[in-house]
Design an enzyme around this catalytic site. Structure first.
Site, PDB file in Angstrom:
ATOM      1  N   PRO A   1      62.065  95.967 -65.676  1.00 35.15           N
ATOM      2  CA  PRO A   1      62.013  97.036 -64.670  1.00 35.15           C
ATOM      3  C   PRO A   1      63.370  97.690 -64.413  1.00 35.15           C
ATOM      4  O   PRO A   1      64.328  97.010 -64.049  1.00 35.15           O
ATOM      5  CB  PRO A   1      61.540  96.289 -63.416  1.00 35.15           C
ATOM      6  CG  PRO A   1      62.056  94.890 -63.598  1.00 35.15           C
ATOM      7  CD  PRO A   1      61.972  94.621 -65.075  1.00 35.15           C
TER       8      PRO A   1
ATOM      9  N   ASP B   1      62.223  97.981 -60.431  1.00 29.74           N
ATOM     10  CA  ASP B   1      63.058  97.001 -59.747  1.00 29.74           C
ATOM     11  C   ASP B   1      63.578  97.673 -58.477  1.00 29.74           C
ATOM     12  O   ASP B   1      64.328  98.651 -58.559  1.00 29.74           O
ATOM     13  CB  ASP B   1      64.220  96.593 -60.666  1.00 29.74           C
ATOM     14  CG  ASP B   1      64.918  95.340 -60.201  1.00 29.74           C
ATOM     15  OD1 ASP B   1      64.417  94.695 -59.262  1.00 29.74           O
ATOM     16  OD2 ASP B   1      65.960  95.000 -60.773  1.00 29.74           O
TER      17      ASP B   1
ATOM     18  N   TRP C   1      67.591  88.925 -59.193  1.00 25.36           N
ATOM     19  CA  TRP C   1      67.246  88.604 -60.579  1.00 25.36           C
ATOM     20  C   TRP C   1      65.986  87.735 -60.655  1.00 25.36           C
ATOM     21  O   TRP C   1      65.280  87.744 -61.654  1.00 25.36           O
ATOM     22  CB  TRP C   1      68.407  87.909 -61.278  1.00 25.36           C
ATOM     23  CG  TRP C   1      69.569  88.824 -61.503  1.00 25.36           C
ATOM     24  CD1 TRP C   1      70.699  88.929 -60.744  1.00 25.36           C
ATOM     25  CD2 TRP C   1      69.726  89.786 -62.559  1.00 25.36           C
ATOM     26  NE1 TRP C   1      71.537  89.890 -61.252  1.00 25.36           N
ATOM     27  CE2 TRP C   1      70.974  90.423 -62.364  1.00 25.36           C
ATOM     28  CE3 TRP C   1      68.933  90.165 -63.637  1.00 25.36           C
ATOM     29  CZ2 TRP C   1      71.440  91.417 -63.214  1.00 25.36           C
ATOM     30  CZ3 TRP C   1      69.392  91.150 -64.485  1.00 25.36           C
ATOM     31  CH2 TRP C   1      70.634  91.765 -64.268  1.00 25.36           C
TER      32      TRP C   1
ATOM     33  N   GLN D   1      71.720  91.982 -70.496  1.00 20.80           N
ATOM     34  CA  GLN D   1      70.653  91.204 -69.876  1.00 20.80           C
ATOM     35  C   GLN D   1      70.565  89.777 -70.415  1.00 20.80           C
ATOM     36  O   GLN D   1      69.696  89.010 -69.996  1.00 20.80           O
ATOM     37  CB  GLN D   1      69.306  91.907 -70.085  1.00 20.80           C
ATOM     38  CG  GLN D   1      69.193  93.240 -69.391  1.00 20.80           C
ATOM     39  CD  GLN D   1      69.299  93.121 -67.890  1.00 20.80           C
ATOM     40  OE1 GLN D   1      68.862  92.149 -67.293  1.00 20.80           O
ATOM     41  NE2 GLN D   1      69.903  94.112 -67.250  1.00 20.80           N
TER      42      GLN D   1
ATOM     43  N   TRP E   1      68.205  89.351 -67.076  1.00 19.49           N
ATOM     44  CA  TRP E   1      66.738  89.267 -67.168  1.00 19.49           C
ATOM     45  C   TRP E   1      66.277  88.273 -68.224  1.00 19.49           C
ATOM     46  O   TRP E   1      65.338  87.507 -67.997  1.00 19.49           O
ATOM     47  CB  TRP E   1      66.181  90.664 -67.451  1.00 19.49           C
ATOM     48  CG  TRP E   1      64.700  90.776 -67.330  1.00 19.49           C
ATOM     49  CD1 TRP E   1      63.922  90.406 -66.277  1.00 19.49           C
ATOM     50  CD2 TRP E   1      63.794  91.315 -68.307  1.00 19.49           C
ATOM     51  NE1 TRP E   1      62.600  90.677 -66.527  1.00 19.49           N
ATOM     52  CE2 TRP E   1      62.494  91.242 -67.764  1.00 19.49           C
ATOM     53  CE3 TRP E   1      63.967  91.868 -69.575  1.00 19.49           C
ATOM     54  CZ2 TRP E   1      61.375  91.690 -68.458  1.00 19.49           C
ATOM     55  CZ3 TRP E   1      62.845  92.326 -70.262  1.00 19.49           C
ATOM     56  CH2 TRP E   1      61.565  92.231 -69.709  1.00 19.49           C
TER      57      TRP E   1
ATOM     58  N   LYS F   1      83.492 103.305 -73.624  1.00 15.07           N
ATOM     59  CA  LYS F   1      82.315 103.215 -72.787  1.00 15.07           C
ATOM     60  C   LYS F   1      82.132 104.525 -72.033  1.00 15.07           C
ATOM     61  O   LYS F   1      83.084 105.108 -71.531  1.00 15.07           O
ATOM     62  CB  LYS F   1      82.467 102.066 -71.788  1.00 15.07           C
ATOM     63  CG  LYS F   1      81.205 101.761 -71.005  1.00 15.07           C
ATOM     64  CD  LYS F   1      81.382 100.539 -70.125  1.00 15.07           C
ATOM     65  CE  LYS F   1      80.115 100.233 -69.351  1.00 15.07           C
ATOM     66  NZ  LYS F   1      80.261  99.024 -68.503  1.00 15.07           N
TER      67      LYS F   1
ATOM     68  N   LYS G   1      80.950 108.745 -65.950  1.00 15.55           N
ATOM     69  CA  LYS G   1      81.164 110.057 -65.345  1.00 15.55           C
ATOM     70  C   LYS G   1      82.646 110.256 -65.036  1.00 15.55           C
ATOM     71  O   LYS G   1      83.162 111.364 -65.114  1.00 15.55           O
ATOM     72  CB  LYS G   1      80.331 110.183 -64.073  1.00 15.55           C
ATOM     73  CG  LYS G   1      78.822 110.218 -64.324  1.00 15.55           C
ATOM     74  CD  LYS G   1      78.047 110.324 -63.017  1.00 15.55           C
ATOM     75  CE  LYS G   1      76.537 110.341 -63.275  1.00 15.55           C
ATOM     76  NZ  LYS G   1      75.772 110.382 -62.006  1.00 15.55           N
TER      77      LYS G   1
END
Length: 861
Positions: free
Chosen positions: A49, A88, A591, A627, A631, A664, A667
């Site tokens: 999610p 989520d 989590w 993750q 997750w 990476k 903004k």
């Protein structure tokens, strides 16, 4: 004659995607693909999610394309692939965003704004960009059931989570402990070990380090240090966190390590002193050339300081020696203090071989302090500021990063304390020290190690099983499962589950004030029963959930109940002995929310038991490499502890999407790529094909728009031109095209026969792509398809056979050419469909009149 095959003037992939998407929605192609295989064996996919409080980025296109590829492939292979979307909805991103919008901090909740108002703002904000996410999901062709998603804040979802927690509690895998935990003052919450180990949390920083001098008290235990001493006697201890020195309660030495007594001068005050430190660390602080130099010749300038070793002993001989408190702002509680103790964690890799021990701010410190009955002294609050006892330092943040923007002082408290130590004659060396320091994964601010009263999941009790089950999972790449994830399991720590926050799933545990009686609630039915007992006992005036019917599983009934704070906080239950029981105010780690989705998405075990059993474990999941300890871990931990099973059989851990020079995207740096502008410019097919064919999913991708242009020009242009060539001449000649028609095999020309029978890619390619997709290797499939289209089909077959299409007479030879080219294009569209779903569908429809996503995987002849 009427043209049978559509022809096109130009290749416009964004337009194709737009038109095909409208066609899918008008025809409900996704629904038809599921209905077509409703009785087929399932291939189970879990959607991790996302949180819709922020906008999606270009990396989400990559992640979602990978998921879509294998769901489409398995559908073609004849499986039913249900794809339930999810959201989520709890956690730090939502909270921090709301607090910024409202202009508040965690301290203001319950004061300037009520918990109810705060949580209402969070609930509103969390679904803010749902429409944007859904739009991106549709535009990239990722088929998901967006109409009936699971949502982690919904009451049904929370009830399933409570059921899992109750199972852990009943199995004695949930416990309360007072320990040192990573804590984020900026976020106002403790962090679990897997949160602390998210990628990028450890950052190189330059901190002020100091070797502090602890003045030894002369008594029977220390007498041997004072014999013929040169000035006062000090034990040296090094720290990179001078802010913890006011909370010092002990000094820890290695019992078996070698220590020395050294006579020398203080480099700042130039006063004579006798100091104690590990023998092997002398070279870090004293110049070898000045050993045994004349003390009379020292010029008291801090240079060429003479020194001499005047005694050697083991660390255990120092144990029990007492020293003066370094900063007497406050006194420790709960034990002894200010003496030397022994610890097995002391090394001589750095520092002085003596560990400054502040039990409130280090796990090893707390452990060894408890072993030796040393008290604690916590002079920093949960906001990361010195407490009122700290005199001139009171109210100052211990890290400059905790100050509001533009308000940080020029000198940090580490610098101020170091200066004070110099003035006191209690500093032997002060310098900048570069090291990696953990930061909060959401606020990007430094964390503290802090004493917290927390609830833990005893995952270490199932460590061997977690490791064994992990070895049965197909990890892509394998190195992630055996390395990053495997190593994590080998060094497992109990899961810090509780969080001192407001917006999230409440911990369903009620306790008496003395902590002697407690109850874990696992369902609304159980809660209602306990509420009734409390009302009967006169503790609770009325049932706040009186309108809720435990036998009614409708959404409307469940929506009438809110299990969030502050509503659940107001429920006071009664203990077996008749005492009031209040809920533990903490929430659970967010989590755990997402790791509970295999069960909670179906409201299991309260509903859909058969659906859950058919849908567990997943055949396949995919998310970013970040993750691995998020997750992926929580899914694995919960499944192992509650089901004794893996939660997923295969996992693709995709890498990062970087800018074209390997940085990476952000903004702040101005190098972030807008996914919607990219889709507008190039079309979803080209973007997906570029991302997949450029590098394996688990490798980091240096995103360069020129690469998408190259994919358009090289692959899609070649396929587009090949089809147009076929359509042009097929519309002129109207050849009969079906499986019974003559093919190249029947013609028997040697070059064509060798190509058809031996290397004929619609046969070899089918097998090659089938094997690649089955092994979760989409890059291999994409490159094989592209090579065939560009080199074999366009540059070789069509170019070599143009005259066969051009010649006027119709016959077996010409029909074979049409049949072969039609078959090649049809197969290519079917093999390409998982990666380029829009263009492949248009191509297949133009060739056959039906959607490629309703077709079965082609059979190799």
């Amino acid at each position: 004659m009427d043209k049978r095959f559509p022809q096109y003037d130009e290749l416009d992939l964004p337009k194709v995607a737009e038109e095909v998407l409208k066609q899918w929605e008008a025809e409900d192609t996704f629904g038809k693909s599921l209905e077509l295989r409703k009785d087929a064996p399932p291939f189970v996919f879990y959607e991790g999610p996302p949180s819709a409080n922020g906008l999606p980025g270009i990396h989400h296109v990559m992640a979602r394309a990978i998921k879509d590829i294998f769901c489409r492939y398995q559908t073609q292979k004849g499986h039913r692939v249900d794809r339930k979307a999810g959201w989520d909805t709890h956690g730090l991103p939502i909270e921090l965003g709301v607090e910024k919008e409202l202009g508040i901090t965690k301290e203001d909740i319950g004061k300037k704004i009520s918990i109810e108002e705060y949580n209402a703002a969070c609930k509103k904000a969390v679904m803010r960009y749902t429409d944007v996410w859904n739009d991106m999901t549709r535009r990239i062709g990722f088929w998901l059931d967006l109409e009936q998603p699971y949502v982690t804040y919904q009451t049904k979802y929370i009830e399933s989570v409570w059921h899992l927690l109750k199972k852990l509690y009943d199995d004695q895998l949930l416990y309360k402990g007072y320990t040192i935990q990573p804590y984020s003052p900026a976020a106002g919450t403790g962090l679990s070990s897997h949160e602390l180990n998210q990628p990028g949390t450890y950052k190189p920083v330059k901190d002020t380090s100091v070797v502090a001098m602890f003045k030894v008290k002369q008594d029977n235990a220390s007498e041997f240090l004072f014999k013929d001493a040169f000035g006062d006697v000090f034990i040296l201890a090094w720290t990179t966190t001078p802010w913890t020195l006011p909370s010092n309660c002990a000094l820890t030495v290695g019992p078996k390590l070698d220590y020395v007594r050294v006579k020398t001068f203080n480099p700042y005050t130039h006063e004579p002193q006798t100091m104690v430190l590990a023998k092997s660390r002398l070279g870090a602080y004293l110049s070898e050339k000045n050993e045994n130099a004349s003390f009379d010749d020292y010029k008291k300038d801090g240079k060429n300081i003479p020194w001499i070793i005047d005694g050697e002993f083991y660390g255990h001989q120092l144990e029990g020696i007492r020293y003066e408190q370094l900063f007497p702002y406050a006194q420790p509680e709960g034990g002894e203090a200010f003496k030397v103790i022994g610890g097995d964690f002391v090394t001589t890799e750095d520092g002085t071989g003596v560990v400054h021990t502040a039990p409130s701010f280090g796990a090893d410190d707390m452990r060894v302090a408890r072993q030796h009955n040393i008290g604690t002294l916590t002079l920093v609050d949960l906001q990361g500021r010195f407490t009122k006892e700290m005199g001139e330092f009171a109210g100052k943040y211990v890290k400059n990063e905790y100050y509001p923007a533009g308000q940080a002082p020029e000198k940090s408290v580490d610098v101020e304390l170091s200066i004070k130590l110099k003035e006191m004659g209690r500093a032997f060396k002060v310098e900048k020290y570069e090291h990696n320091y953990p930061h909060c994964w959401r606020t990007d601010k430094p964390i503290l190690y802090y004493p917290l009263d927390s609830w833990f999941v005893r995952v270490t009790a199932k460590k061997d099983r977690l490791i064994a089950l992990n070895k049965t999972i197909n990890w892509k790449p394998e190195s992630t499962g055996t390395g990053r994830f495997g190593n994590w399991l080998e060094n497992l720590q109990d899961w810090n589950l509780s969080r001192s926050r407001y917006w999230g799933i409440p911990l369903p545990i009620w306790r008496t004030d003395d902590g002697n009686e407690e109850l874990c609630i696992g369902s609304l039915k159980q809660l209602k029963e306990e509420i009734a007992r409390s009302v009967k006992a006169g503790i609770l005036p009325a049932d706040p959930y009186a309108a809720f019917n435990t036998a009614d599983m409708s959404d409307a009934n469940y929506d009438s109940v809110d299990l969030h704070r502050p509503y659940v906080d107001n429920i006071v239950l009664v203990s077996p002995s008749g005492k009031p029981m209040k809920r533990e105010t903490d929430l659970i780690d967010v989590w755990f929310d997402s790791g509970a989705m295999p069960y909670a998405q179906w409201h299991y075990p309260f509903e859909n038991e058969a659906t859950f059993k058919e849908s567990f474990p997943a055949n396949f999941i995919a998310e970013g490499v970040d993750q691995t300890r998020g997750w992926f871990y929580t899914l694995h931990a919960i499944a192992t502890l509650t089901q004794d099973s893996v939660a997923y059989k295969a996992v693709v851990s995709n890498g990062l999407v970087l800018d074209k020079v390997g940085q990476k995207m952000s903004k702040r740096l101005g190098n972030a790529v807008d996914p919607f502008k990219t889709l507008d410019a190039y079309g979803a097919d080209a973007v997906r094909w570029y991302m997949i064919s450029n590098a394996s999913p688990w490798d980091n991708l240096k995103f360069d728009a020129e690469g998408i242009t190259e994919v358009q020009r090289k692959f899609f242009r070649a396929l587009f031109n090949t089809y147009n060539f076929f359509a042009l001449y097929a519309n002129i000649d109207g050849p009969a095209l079906d499986a019974s028609c003559v093919t190249e095999v029947d013609i028997g020309g040697q070059p064509l026969r060798r190509w058809t029978v031996g290397y004929f890619a619609p046969q070899l390619l089918i097998k090659q792509c089938d094997a690649a997709y089955a092994d979760y290797e989409p890059t291999i499939a994409a490159r094989a398809i592209q090579d065939f289209v560009v080199e074999d089909l366009s540059n070789w077959y069509v170019r070599l056979n143009r005259r066969r299409f051009w010649k006027g007479e119709t016959g077996a030879d010409k029909n074979a050419a049409f049949q072969t080219l039609h078959h090649c294009l049809e197969v290519v569209s079917m093999l390409s469909a998982p990666i380029a779903p829009f263009f492949s569908d248009r191509l297949y429809r133009d060739l056959t009149g039906t959607s490629v996503h309703l077709s079965d995987w082609p059979q190799a002849r």
